[in-house]
Design a protein around this motif. Sequence first.
Motif, PDB file in Angstrom:
ATOM      1  N   GLU A 124       0.952  -1.133  -0.164  1.00 15.66           N
ATOM      2  CA  GLU A 124      -0.019   0.024  -0.050  1.00 15.66           C
ATOM      3  C   GLU A 124       0.705   1.212  -0.088  1.00 15.66           C
ATOM      4  O   GLU A 124       0.509   2.311  -0.680  1.00 15.66           O
ATOM      5  CB  GLU A 124      -0.872   0.049   0.893  1.00 15.66           C
ATOM      6  N   GLU A 125       1.966   1.252   0.765  1.00 17.05           N
ATOM      7  CA  GLU A 125       2.969   2.302   0.685  1.00 17.05           C
ATOM      8  C   GLU A 125       3.848   2.608  -0.446  1.00 17.05           C
ATOM      9  O   GLU A 125       3.796   3.939  -0.919  1.00 17.05           O
ATOM     10  CB  GLU A 125       3.949   2.191   2.007  1.00 17.05           C
ATOM     11  N   PHE A 126       4.299   1.632  -1.061  1.00 19.56           N
ATOM     12  CA  PHE A 126       4.936   1.744  -2.241  1.00 19.56           C
ATOM     13  C   PHE A 126       4.122   2.154  -3.360  1.00 19.56           C
ATOM     14  O   PHE A 126       4.570   2.661  -4.371  1.00 19.56           O
ATOM     15  CB  PHE A 126       5.950   0.858  -2.678  1.00 19.56           C
ATOM     16  N   GLN A 127       2.772   1.808  -3.561  1.00 15.48           N
ATOM     17  CA  GLN A 127       1.950   1.982  -4.516  1.00 15.48           C
ATOM     18  C   GLN A 127       1.326   3.725  -4.264  1.00 15.48           C
ATOM     19  O   GLN A 127       0.903   4.124  -5.197  1.00 15.48           O
ATOM     20  CB  GLN A 127       0.559   1.231  -4.369  1.00 15.48           C
ATOM     21  N   GLU A 128       1.703   4.319  -3.197  1.00 10.03           N
ATOM     22  CA  GLU A 128       1.485   5.781  -3.120  1.00 10.03           C
ATOM     23  C   GLU A 128       2.379   6.425  -4.003  1.00 10.03           C
ATOM     24  O   GLU A 128       2.398   7.377  -4.535  1.00 10.03           O
ATOM     25  CB  GLU A 128       1.610   6.148  -1.694  1.00 10.03           C
ATOM     26  N   ILE A 129       3.760   5.738  -4.108  1.00  7.10           N
ATOM     27  CA  ILE A 129       4.895   6.471  -5.095  1.00  7.10           C
ATOM     28  C   ILE A 129       4.563   5.839  -6.391  1.00  7.10           C
ATOM     29  O   ILE A 129       4.652   6.664  -7.344  1.00  7.10           O
ATOM     30  CB  ILE A 129       6.284   5.804  -4.314  1.00  7.10           C
ATOM     31  N   GLU A 130       4.494   4.474  -6.496  1.00  9.86           N
ATOM     32  CA  GLU A 130       4.402   4.055  -7.791  1.00  9.86           C
ATOM     33  C   GLU A 130       3.111   3.379  -8.075  1.00  9.86           C
ATOM     34  O   GLU A 130       2.831   1.978  -7.862  1.00  9.86           O
ATOM     35  CB  GLU A 130       5.454   3.083  -8.060  1.00  9.86           C
ATOM     36  N   PRO A 131       1.908   3.937  -8.422  1.00 16.09           N
ATOM     37  CA  PRO A 131       0.467   3.353  -8.296  1.00 16.09           C
ATOM     38  C   PRO A 131       0.221   2.069  -9.174  1.00 16.09           C
ATOM     39  O   PRO A 131      -0.583   1.338  -8.751  1.00 16.09           O
ATOM     40  CB  PRO A 131      -0.339   4.464  -8.853  1.00 16.09           C
ATOM     41  N   HIS A 132       1.182   1.915 -10.148  1.00 13.50           N
ATOM     42  CA  HIS A 132       0.880   0.781 -11.173  1.00 13.50           C
ATOM     43  C   HIS A 132       1.828  -0.454 -10.839  1.00 13.50           C
ATOM     44  O   HIS A 132       1.483  -1.414 -11.543  1.00 13.50           O
ATOM     45  CB  HIS A 132       1.226   1.282 -12.585  1.00 13.50           C
ATOM     46  N   CYS A 133       2.463  -0.243  -9.943  1.00 17.44           N
ATOM     47  CA  CYS A 133       3.468  -1.107  -9.411  1.00 17.44           C
ATOM     48  C   CYS A 133       2.974  -2.327  -8.700  1.00 17.44           C
ATOM     49  O   CYS A 133       2.018  -1.689  -7.799  1.00 17.44           O
ATOM     50  CB  CYS A 133       4.696  -0.582  -8.890  1.00 17.44           C
ATOM     51  N   THR A 134       3.312  -3.629  -8.637  1.00 20.70           N
ATOM     52  CA  THR A 134       2.578  -4.530  -7.808  1.00 20.70           C
ATOM     53  C   THR A 134       3.853  -5.439  -6.990  1.00 20.70           C
ATOM     54  O   THR A 134       5.055  -5.214  -7.520  1.00 20.70           O
ATOM     55  CB  THR A 134       1.983  -5.470  -8.470  1.00 20.70           C
ATOM     56  N   GLY A 135       3.703  -5.876  -5.910  1.00 23.22           N
ATOM     57  CA  GLY A 135       4.677  -6.779  -5.270  1.00 23.22           C
ATOM     58  C   GLY A 135       4.319  -7.061  -3.986  1.00 23.22           C
ATOM     59  O   GLY A 135       3.113  -6.618  -3.660  1.00 23.22           O
ATOM     60  N   VAL A 136       5.058  -7.427  -3.119  1.00 24.52           N
ATOM     61  CA  VAL A 136       4.841  -7.864  -1.550  1.00 24.52           C
ATOM     62  C   VAL A 136       5.409  -6.604  -0.806  1.00 24.52           C
ATOM     63  O   VAL A 136       4.664  -6.304   0.257  1.00 24.52           O
ATOM     64  CB  VAL A 136       5.246  -9.204  -1.444  1.00 24.52           C
ATOM     65  N   LYS A 137       6.847  -6.356  -0.903  1.00 21.56           N
ATOM     66  CA  LYS A 137       7.281  -5.215  -0.425  1.00 21.56           C
ATOM     67  C   LYS A 137       8.216  -4.550  -0.838  1.00 21.56           C
ATOM     68  O   LYS A 137       8.953  -5.091  -2.152  1.00 21.56           O
ATOM     69  CB  LYS A 137       7.674  -6.081   1.027  1.00 21.56           C
ATOM     70  N   ALA A 138       8.808  -3.351  -0.418  1.00 19.05           N
ATOM     71  CA  ALA A 138       9.704  -2.680  -1.071  1.00 19.05           C
ATOM     72  C   ALA A 138      10.628  -2.066  -0.089  1.00 19.05           C
ATOM     73  O   ALA A 138      10.451  -1.773   0.700  1.00 19.05           O
ATOM     74  CB  ALA A 138       9.390  -1.585  -2.085  1.00 19.05           C
ATOM     75  N   VAL A 139      11.865  -1.826  -0.676  1.00 19.40           N
ATOM     76  CA  VAL A 139      12.664  -0.554  -0.048  1.00 19.40           C
ATOM     77  C   VAL A 139      12.895   0.577  -0.893  1.00 19.40           C
ATOM     78  O   VAL A 139      13.035   0.665  -2.206  1.00 19.40           O
ATOM     79  CB  VAL A 139      14.119  -1.206   0.144  1.00 19.40           C
TER      80      VAL A 139
END
Length: 393
Positions: A124-139
């Motif tokens: 949810e947090e990284f999709q605020e930065i990159e709305p079209h990206c998917t995944g489980v977790k990011a750095v």
Amino acid sequence: MMYNTIIVGAGLVGLATAYQLKLKNPASKILILEKESGVSKHQSGNNSGVIHSGIYYKPGSLKAKNCIEGYQSIIQFAEEHGIKYDLCGKIIVATTKEELPLLDNIYKRGEENGLKNLQFLSKEEFQEIEPHCTGVKAVKVPQTGIIDYPGVAEKLKELFVNLGGEILFNQKVSQIINEKETIVKTENQEFKTEKIITCGGLYSDKLSKLTDPKNDFIIVPFRGEYYKLKEERKSLVKNLIYPVPDPNFPFLGVHFTRMVDGNVEAGPNAVLAFKREGYKFTDFNFAETLETFIYPGFWKIAAKYGKTGLGEIHRSLSKAAFTKALQKLIPEIQENDLVPGGAGVRAQALKRDGSLIDDFDILQKGNVIHVRNAPSPAATSCLSIGEKIANLI
């Protein structure tokens, strides 16, 4: 004329070295010899345009040290000389739960290398930065940026010449005689010098062997091919999106990069090239390909990475396969969203035992310095590497 130092190669490392030497020794006579008609014609001008943070590199390595120092230097240089850049940050995305331990390791390595304000982000947090990206977790890596590296190269050339340095183009070095005198011969001239530095990139092994035939490694060229997102689909990517690197392959994997010109690149793959300066799949040089194939280390690395390498070739030949790899990060991407982009060729140094030279490799013997291996992040690190070599001189 007798020169104090001759530098072979007008890529970013060669130019930065010449510039740093001239700053430290304004009266010194320094000459750059370049086989092409201008600066940054190969790795320096055909890369992804990223200012790397240093998050991936082994703590204490030359890559880690010079990337961190070079990061600060390249930003300061851009500020002082009006080079276009943007510290936009990037996210490294784990697309499966199996990649989470690898993502943790990347985060820890970044902290060990002194990076501040790294953040773990939920989907949810990284999709605020990159709305079209998917995944489980990011750095999130705030230090990463984008820059105009060809512009950096042109400015380094301009500053070096304004300081009294000389640069000659269309001068391919064919021989280095290092006996009573040090003489550098090109195909049509010869030059005397006290010291010589080679920064030959894709031909660094050839230049090293001009003074030391026992210098037993070769450069294996890997082409990285890009697509671009067509104009109406560039909004799918805000900044930079990277996957967790495959531990079974020595490259970062296909990713998305917003460039300083506003375009968005997708790639690169990593395909064995059949010519050192082979920017197309059809480019072929028999002698260079034969040299790769008869080198014992090549077959050892092929045995280790062969399966993954075949997948890279498949993606090179199949736009559908390339698109499928990109869809792991952005599922909305379709084949018709991609238009052909450019390509670069990475110089990868390989030893006889099949091991890759994974770090920067700078060899000094007497009055000769060879930059034998300077892959990414050499562009980010160029001013730092140049200063280190200038200090050696």
